[in-house]
Design a protein around this motif. Structure first.
Motif, PDB file in Angstrom:
ATOM      1  N   HIS A 150       0.861  -1.353  -0.119  1.00 41.85           N
ATOM      2  CA  HIS A 150      -0.048  -0.051   0.179  1.00 41.85           C
ATOM      3  C   HIS A 150       0.886   1.184   0.003  1.00 41.85           C
ATOM      4  N   LEU A 151       0.209   2.380  -0.340  1.00 42.65           N
ATOM      5  CA  LEU A 151       0.851   3.871  -0.360  1.00 42.65           C
ATOM      6  C   LEU A 151       0.688   4.535   0.997  1.00 42.65           C
ATOM      7  N   VAL A 152       1.677   4.788   1.766  1.00 41.86           N
ATOM      8  CA  VAL A 152       1.586   5.744   2.875  1.00 41.86           C
ATOM      9  C   VAL A 152       1.705   6.990   2.536  1.00 41.86           C
ATOM     10  N   ILE A 153       0.848   8.177   2.706  1.00 41.99           N
ATOM     11  CA  ILE A 153       1.114   9.343   2.208  1.00 41.99           C
ATOM     12  C   ILE A 153       1.412  10.362   3.604  1.00 41.99           C
ATOM     13  N   HIS A 154       2.203  10.849   3.736  1.00 44.06           N
ATOM     14  CA  HIS A 154       2.718  11.997   4.777  1.00 44.06           C
ATOM     15  C   HIS A 154       2.376  13.518   4.283  1.00 44.06           C
ATOM     16  N   VAL A 155       1.321  14.122   4.711  1.00 40.80           N
ATOM     17  CA  VAL A 155       0.756  15.261   3.971  1.00 40.80           C
ATOM     18  C   VAL A 155       0.533  16.254   5.248  1.00 40.80           C
ATOM     19  N   ASN A 156       0.627  17.445   4.871  1.00 41.45           N
ATOM     20  CA  ASN A 156      -0.026  18.564   5.884  1.00 41.45           C
ATOM     21  C   ASN A 156      -1.545  18.819   5.210  1.00 41.45           C
ATOM     22  N   ALA A 157      -2.209  19.583   5.970  1.00 31.30           N
ATOM     23  CA  ALA A 157      -3.576  19.873   5.690  1.00 31.30           C
ATOM     24  C   ALA A 157      -3.662  20.478   4.141  1.00 31.30           C
ATOM     25  N   GLU A 158      -2.910  21.387   3.901  1.00 31.47           N
ATOM     26  CA  GLU A 158      -2.713  22.076   2.494  1.00 31.47           C
ATOM     27  C   GLU A 158      -2.443  21.243   1.450  1.00 31.47           C
ATOM     28  N   ASP A 159      -1.829  19.939   1.710  1.00 33.91           N
ATOM     29  CA  ASP A 159      -1.476  18.923   0.701  1.00 33.91           C
ATOM     30  C   ASP A 159      -2.459  18.412   0.547  1.00 33.91           C
ATOM     31  N   ILE A 160      -3.517  17.980   1.454  1.00 33.26           N
ATOM     32  CA  ILE A 160      -4.710  17.290   0.948  1.00 33.26           C
ATOM     33  C   ILE A 160      -5.472  17.939  -0.110  1.00 33.26           C
ATOM     34  N   ILE A 161      -5.676  19.208   0.084  1.00 32.45           N
ATOM     35  CA  ILE A 161      -6.510  20.175  -0.767  1.00 32.45           C
ATOM     36  C   ILE A 161      -5.743  20.080  -2.192  1.00 32.45           C
ATOM     37  N   LYS A 162      -4.412  20.579  -2.044  1.00 35.33           N
ATOM     38  CA  LYS A 162      -3.800  20.747  -3.388  1.00 35.33           C
ATOM     39  C   LYS A 162      -3.636  19.297  -4.216  1.00 35.33           C
ATOM     40  N   TYR A 163      -3.459  18.289  -3.802  1.00 35.73           N
ATOM     41  CA  TYR A 163      -3.255  17.071  -4.450  1.00 35.73           C
ATOM     42  C   TYR A 163      -4.367  15.989  -4.302  1.00 35.73           C
ATOM     43  N   GLU A 164      -5.678  16.625  -3.997  1.00 37.99           N
ATOM     44  CA  GLU A 164      -6.858  15.884  -3.883  1.00 37.99           C
ATOM     45  C   GLU A 164      -7.085  15.094  -5.213  1.00 37.99           C
ATOM     46  N   ASP A 165      -6.985  15.716  -6.187  1.00 34.31           N
ATOM     47  CA  ASP A 165      -7.432  14.976  -7.560  1.00 34.31           C
ATOM     48  C   ASP A 165      -6.341  14.155  -7.869  1.00 34.31           C
TER      49      ASP A 165
END
Length: 290
Positions: A150-165
């Motif tokens: 599986h893929l584990v993503i380490h993101v900040n809140a703004e990354d969730i928005i920016k990379y949603e698509d």
């Protein structure tokens, strides 16, 4: 050459009030060094104090934790040797999540899988270097699908928005670190948390209800509980818990890991759900044998 360091962990782990069920798993922790044996990466933005496998084992013994998932951190970069050494010495109690890029050969990936790796981590957090090359990331993900990783993503809140698509286009199981690092100061109605809830409505998405000390405003980190509760209530079969020991890059309030374990009965308010998060879910995702 040396790099900026970070606060050391609180190794005076107290005895938690909450008693973890048998075969409980810390599904997000790290081993750092020791640097003399496993040097930190020259490209890392920080070189932490050593916190190797023996230190991690002492913390888990105090907490009553029997299993763990070791997550490769950016201080070691794509040199996974410290993590693999710890897994090899665990007598089957550890699994791993590696970091890798497209310089890795098929044999490299096969060796990681045979050594206990079950996922690959990609970091998007700015203070750790920012997002990877997305085309390269996509190529690597295609190569590791054959292992069932599986893929584990380490993101900040703004990354969730920016990379949603971009995240929506990934066709594999995705696990989100630290509840997406959504700041509690912004409330549960904030856009990033609402997107995270939408992600979690899909059967291919998982989340770790760890990092309360990262998203909360201050100890004892109770303001993180509603965020974790919302995720647990939505998808109790796809939630993991972890300490994040040794807590790299904490800026203000270094937690005692017993305090974090004592959040579990607040996050999951019945024994059946607690067992899912601590035992059943990690066993299913990482292939632990009962």
């Amino acid at each position: 050459m040396t790099k900026p360091s970070c606060m050391p962990p609180d190794n005076n782990t107290r005895t938690p009030r909450f008693v973890a069920p048998p075969n409980s798993c810390d599904a997000h922790c790290h081993v750092f060094g020791p640097h003399a044996q496993f040097p930190y990466a020259e490209t890392a933005t920080y070189w932490p104090p050593d916190a190797g496998k023996d230190a991690l084992k002492r913390v888990h013994d105090k907490l009553g934790i029997e299993r763990a998932v070791l997550v490769q951190a950016s201080c070691h970069g794509r040199d996974n040797r410290a993590m693999m050494d710890a897994i090899a010495s665990s007598n089957g109690a550890y699994r791993g999540v590696c970091m890798a890029d497209d310089t890795f050969t098929d044999n490299d990936f096969q060796d990681l899988h045979e050594g206990g790796v079950r996922g690959i981590r990609c970091n998007f957090v700015t203070h750790l270097g920012g997002a990877p090359n997305l085309e390269m990331m996509a190529r690597v993900l295609e190569r590791v699908k054959q292992y069932g990783w599986h893929l584990v993503i380490h993101v900040n809140a703004e990354d969730i928005i920016k990379y949603e698509d971009f995240f929506n286009r990934i066709d594999m199981t995705i696990v989100v670190d630290h509840m997406g690092r959504v700041p509690t100061s912004e409330g549960v109605g904030q856009q990033a948390y609402q997107i995270l809830l939408e992600f979690m409505r899909r059967k291919s998405w998982w989340v770790k209800v760890c990092g309360s000390e990262r998203i909360a405003m201050a100890p004892p980190f109770y303001d993180a509980v509603p965020y974790a509760q919302g995720l647990v209530e939505l998808a109790p079969d796809r939630v993991l818990w972890g300490t994040d020991y040794p807590h790299p890059n904490i800026k203000k309030h270094m937690p005692n890991d017993a305090d974090l374990l004592d959040l579990v009965p607040l996050i999951a308010r019945d024994e059946a759900t607690q067992k899912k998060i601590l035992v059943d879910n990690p066993a299913r995702l990482y292939g632990f044998d009962d």
